[in-house]
Design a protein around this motif. Structure first.
Motif, PDB file in Angstrom:
ATOM      1  N   LEU A 166     -10.425  -0.708   2.146  1.00 14.14           N
ATOM      2  CA  LEU A 166      -9.612   0.455   2.485  1.00 14.14           C
ATOM      3  C   LEU A 166     -10.129   1.167   3.729  1.00 14.14           C
ATOM      4  O   LEU A 166      -9.367   1.853   4.417  1.00 14.14           O
ATOM      5  N   HIS A 167     -11.409   0.995   4.044  1.00 14.67           N
ATOM      6  CA  HIS A 167     -11.960   1.718   5.192  1.00 14.67           C
ATOM      7  C   HIS A 167     -11.334   1.290   6.519  1.00 14.67           C
ATOM      8  O   HIS A 167     -11.479   1.984   7.540  1.00 14.67           O
ATOM      9  N   TYR A 168     -10.602   0.184   6.532  1.00 19.11           N
ATOM     10  CA  TYR A 168      -9.906  -0.211   7.758  1.00 19.11           C
ATOM     11  C   TYR A 168      -8.751   0.732   8.096  1.00 19.11           C
ATOM     12  O   TYR A 168      -8.173   0.656   9.186  1.00 19.11           O
ATOM     13  N   GLN A 169      -8.409   1.621   7.163  1.00 27.66           N
ATOM     14  CA  GLN A 169      -7.441   2.662   7.496  1.00 27.66           C
ATOM     15  C   GLN A 169      -7.908   3.440   8.727  1.00 27.66           C
ATOM     16  O   GLN A 169      -7.104   3.807   9.593  1.00 27.66           O
ATOM     17  N   LYS A 170      -9.200   3.726   8.797  1.00 31.23           N
ATOM     18  CA  LYS A 170      -9.733   4.489   9.925  1.00 31.23           C
ATOM     19  C   LYS A 170      -9.513   3.756  11.244  1.00 31.23           C
ATOM     20  O   LYS A 170      -9.186   4.376  12.259  1.00 31.23           O
ATOM     21  N   VAL A 171      -9.686   2.446  11.225  1.00 38.36           N
ATOM     22  CA  VAL A 171      -9.482   1.641  12.429  1.00 38.36           C
ATOM     23  C   VAL A 171      -8.026   1.734  12.884  1.00 38.36           C
ATOM     24  O   VAL A 171      -7.736   1.934  14.072  1.00 38.36           O
ATOM     25  N   ILE A 172      -7.111   1.584  11.936  1.00 36.95           N
ATOM     26  CA  ILE A 172      -5.689   1.630  12.265  1.00 36.95           C
ATOM     27  C   ILE A 172      -5.290   3.011  12.765  1.00 36.95           C
ATOM     28  O   ILE A 172      -4.568   3.146  13.756  1.00 36.95           O
ATOM     29  N   PHE A 173      -5.761   4.054  12.090  1.00 34.36           N
ATOM     30  CA  PHE A 173      -5.420   5.419  12.504  1.00 34.36           C
ATOM     31  C   PHE A 173      -5.912   5.718  13.915  1.00 34.36           C
ATOM     32  O   PHE A 173      -5.198   6.327  14.719  1.00 34.36           O
ATOM     33  N   GLU A 174      -7.132   5.284  14.218  1.00 32.43           N
ATOM     34  CA  GLU A 174      -7.680   5.521  15.554  1.00 32.43           C
ATOM     35  C   GLU A 174      -6.917   4.728  16.603  1.00 32.43           C
ATOM     36  O   GLU A 174      -6.578   5.246  17.669  1.00 32.43           O
ATOM     37  N   GLU A 175      -6.646   3.462  16.298  1.00 34.36           N
ATOM     38  CA  GLU A 175      -5.980   2.599  17.271  1.00 34.36           C
ATOM     39  C   GLU A 175      -4.558   3.060  17.572  1.00 34.36           C
ATOM     40  O   GLU A 175      -4.118   3.061  18.730  1.00 34.36           O
ATOM     41  N   LEU A 176      -3.813   3.448  16.553  1.00 33.59           N
ATOM     42  CA  LEU A 176      -2.415   3.837  16.738  1.00 33.59           C
ATOM     43  C   LEU A 176      -2.243   5.331  17.020  1.00 33.59           C
ATOM     44  O   LEU A 176      -1.130   5.766  17.309  1.00 33.59           O
ATOM     45  N   GLU A 177      -3.316   6.093  16.922  1.00 38.23           N
ATOM     46  CA  GLU A 177      -3.251   7.552  17.100  1.00 38.23           C
ATOM     47  C   GLU A 177      -2.185   8.153  16.184  1.00 38.23           C
ATOM     48  O   GLU A 177      -1.308   8.904  16.608  1.00 38.23           O
ATOM     49  N   CYS A 178      -2.303   7.808  14.906  1.00 32.61           N
ATOM     50  CA  CYS A 178      -1.260   8.161  13.941  1.00 32.61           C
ATOM     51  C   CYS A 178      -1.037   9.671  13.822  1.00 32.61           C
ATOM     52  O   CYS A 178       0.109  10.120  13.716  1.00 32.61           O
ATOM     53  N   THR A 179      -2.109  10.437  13.814  1.00 28.48           N
ATOM     54  CA  THR A 179      -1.957  11.888  13.653  1.00 28.48           C
ATOM     55  C   THR A 179      -1.256  12.494  14.859  1.00 28.48           C
ATOM     56  O   THR A 179      -0.335  13.311  14.712  1.00 28.48           O
ATOM     57  N   LYS A 180      -1.662  12.096  16.030  1.00 25.66           N
ATOM     58  CA  LYS A 180      -1.082  12.631  17.267  1.00 25.66           C
ATOM     59  C   LYS A 180       0.367  12.207  17.450  1.00 25.66           C
ATOM     60  O   LYS A 180       1.213  13.014  17.845  1.00 25.66           O
ATOM     61  N   ARG A 181       0.672  10.972  17.122  1.00 28.07           N
ATOM     62  CA  ARG A 181       1.980  10.416  17.473  1.00 28.07           C
ATOM     63  C   ARG A 181       3.045  10.564  16.389  1.00 28.07           C
ATOM     64  O   ARG A 181       4.218  10.733  16.710  1.00 28.07           O
ATOM     65  N   ILE A 182       2.655  10.497  15.116  1.00 26.68           N
ATOM     66  CA  ILE A 182       3.683  10.613  14.077  1.00 26.68           C
ATOM     67  C   ILE A 182       3.302  11.608  12.977  1.00 26.68           C
ATOM     68  O   ILE A 182       3.946  11.653  11.933  1.00 26.68           O
ATOM     69  N   GLY A 183       2.258  12.394  13.189  1.00 30.99           N
ATOM     70  CA  GLY A 183       1.890  13.431  12.232  1.00 30.99           C
ATOM     71  C   GLY A 183       1.332  12.921  10.924  1.00 30.99           C
ATOM     72  O   GLY A 183       1.328  13.629   9.918  1.00 30.99           O
ATOM     73  N   LEU A 184       0.808  11.700  10.922  1.00 37.00           N
ATOM     74  CA  LEU A 184       0.255  11.096   9.710  1.00 37.00           C
ATOM     75  C   LEU A 184      -1.255  11.312   9.711  1.00 37.00           C
ATOM     76  O   LEU A 184      -1.939  10.976  10.679  1.00 37.00           O
ATOM     77  N   THR A 185      -1.777  11.899   8.640  1.00 39.85           N
ATOM     78  CA  THR A 185      -3.206  12.200   8.583  1.00 39.85           C
ATOM     79  C   THR A 185      -3.889  11.400   7.487  1.00 39.85           C
ATOM     80  O   THR A 185      -3.247  10.896   6.559  1.00 39.85           O
ATOM     81  N   LEU A 186      -5.220  11.302   7.610  1.00 41.97           N
ATOM     82  CA  LEU A 186      -6.028  10.539   6.667  1.00 41.97           C
ATOM     83  C   LEU A 186      -7.089  11.466   6.083  1.00 41.97           C
ATOM     84  O   LEU A 186      -7.831  12.122   6.816  1.00 41.97           O
ATOM     85  N   THR A 187      -7.153  11.526   4.758  1.00 44.76           N
ATOM     86  CA  THR A 187      -8.126  12.388   4.101  1.00 44.76           C
ATOM     87  C   THR A 187      -9.508  11.728   4.091  1.00 44.76           C
ATOM     88  O   THR A 187      -9.653  10.541   4.416  1.00 44.76           O
ATOM     89  N   ASP A 188     -10.523  12.490   3.693  1.00 46.55           N
ATOM     90  CA  ASP A 188     -11.879  11.937   3.603  1.00 46.55           C
ATOM     91  C   ASP A 188     -11.969  10.791   2.600  1.00 46.55           C
ATOM     92  O   ASP A 188     -12.827   9.912   2.717  1.00 46.55           O
ATOM     93  N   SER A 189     -11.073  10.805   1.616  1.00 46.31           N
ATOM     94  CA  SER A 189     -11.040   9.730   0.615  1.00 46.31           C
ATOM     95  C   SER A 189     -10.097   8.597   1.015  1.00 46.31           C
ATOM     96  O   SER A 189      -9.750   7.741   0.198  1.00 46.31           O
ATOM     97  N   LEU A 190      -9.668   8.601   2.279  1.00 50.61           N
ATOM     98  CA  LEU A 190      -8.854   7.535   2.874  1.00 50.61           C
ATOM     99  C   LEU A 190      -7.438   7.471   2.311  1.00 50.61           C
ATOM    100  O   LEU A 190      -6.807   6.411   2.327  1.00 50.61           O
ATOM    101  N   LEU A 191      -6.937   8.590   1.801  1.00 46.91           N
ATOM    102  CA  LEU A 191      -5.547   8.682   1.381  1.00 46.91           C
ATOM    103  C   LEU A 191      -4.718   9.254   2.515  1.00 46.91           C
ATOM    104  O   LEU A 191      -5.189  10.094   3.283  1.00 46.91           O
ATOM    105  N   MET A 192      -3.478   8.803   2.609  1.00 46.61           N
ATOM    106  CA  MET A 192      -2.609   9.254   3.691  1.00 46.61           C
ATOM    107  C   MET A 192      -1.762  10.447   3.262  1.00 46.61           C
ATOM    108  O   MET A 192      -1.354  10.563   2.113  1.00 46.61           O
ATOM    109  N   TYR A 193      -1.502  11.320   4.228  1.00 48.14           N
ATOM    110  CA  TYR A 193      -0.590  12.437   4.017  1.00 48.14           C
ATOM    111  C   TYR A 193       0.260  12.592   5.267  1.00 48.14           C
ATOM    112  O   TYR A 193      -0.291  12.656   6.360  1.00 48.14           O
TER     113      TYR A 193
END
Length: 229
Positions: A166-193
């Motif tokens: 599951l820790h590869y979520q961090k890789v994907i979020f960083e690579e795609l800039e998910c928070t900046k581009r589509i408002g998708l965030t990742l919690t410390d427990s690697l859950l998406m919101y």
């Protein structure tokens, strides 16, 4: 946006909603069916679907998948993922979400009507699945047109599935800039919101095959480790 919602409405698998609700292959009684349709219509009325993706050259060894992009090279350690992408020269890295309003609707129902809250969970799962299927087909068609050859889709593969940590979520979020581009965030427990969201790797292969979107029911390989049902 409205056209995208209509696309999702047309592609939602109602039988999958019933399955998520615990009915298996059975159809629930008329009251439940009516409530499902009511909740689904309400959900489709408020969602704000968004996505981001990048396409990479792909190479897979026995246990490692390497994606080569214009600026970065990414490596994913997973035997299951490597097997899934063994015949793929390219891979899509994708993130998609139904948006915050889906979560807000769920939260309201959790206070007012737990039955509808449960149905909203099931409808949300079916809607994000339909949305991802639509996006994959669109991206695959665009890649085929751009390169002048037919590509075929492999099944989506997300962090946390099989032996892909599951820790590869961090890789994907960083690579795609998910928070900046589509408002998708990742919690410390690697859950998406928002919660009705997906990140995944999707292989593109030039090998014609039946093992891709929605084909598990028709596939003869009942022993496949990636089989959904």
């Amino acid at each position: 946006m409205e056209n995208r919602k209509e696309d999702i409405r047309q592609r939602v698998n109602i039988r999958e909603i019933y399955r998520y609700l615990g009915y298996g292959a059975k159809t629930p009684d008329d009251n439940v069916v009516l409530m499902v349709m009511e909740v689904l219509a309400g959900l489709l009325g408020v969602i704000q679907p968004r996505y981001i993706y990048k396409r990479y050259a792909c190479s897979a060894s026995e246990a490692v998948v390497v994606l080569k992009g214009e600026r970065r090279t990414l490596a994913f350690e997973s035997r299951n993922l490597a097997a899934n992408l063994a015949q793929c020269g390219q891979v899509i890295l994708i993130a998609a979400t139904l948006g915050l309003e889906a979560d807000k609707l769920l939260q309201r129902y959790e206070i007012l009507n737990m039955t509808k809250a449960t149905i909203t969970q099931a409808c949300g799962a079916a809607c994000i699945e339909a949305y991802c299927n639509i996006l994959q087909e669109q991206i695959c068609a665009e890649a085929s047109a751009a390169e002048g050859k037919a590509f075929y889709l492999r099944p989506r593969f997300s962090p946390g599935y099989g032996d892909l940590p599951l820790h590869y979520q961090k890789v994907i979020f960083e690579e795609l800039e998910c928070t900046k581009r589509i408002g998708l965030t990742l919690t410390d427990s690697l859950l998406m919101y928002p919660t009705k969201s997906v990140t995944a790797l999707v292989g593109l292969t030039t090998n014609p095959q039946s093992c891709h979107i929605g084909r598990c029911r028709d596939c003869d390989n009942t022993e496949c480790e990636f089989r959904e049902i």
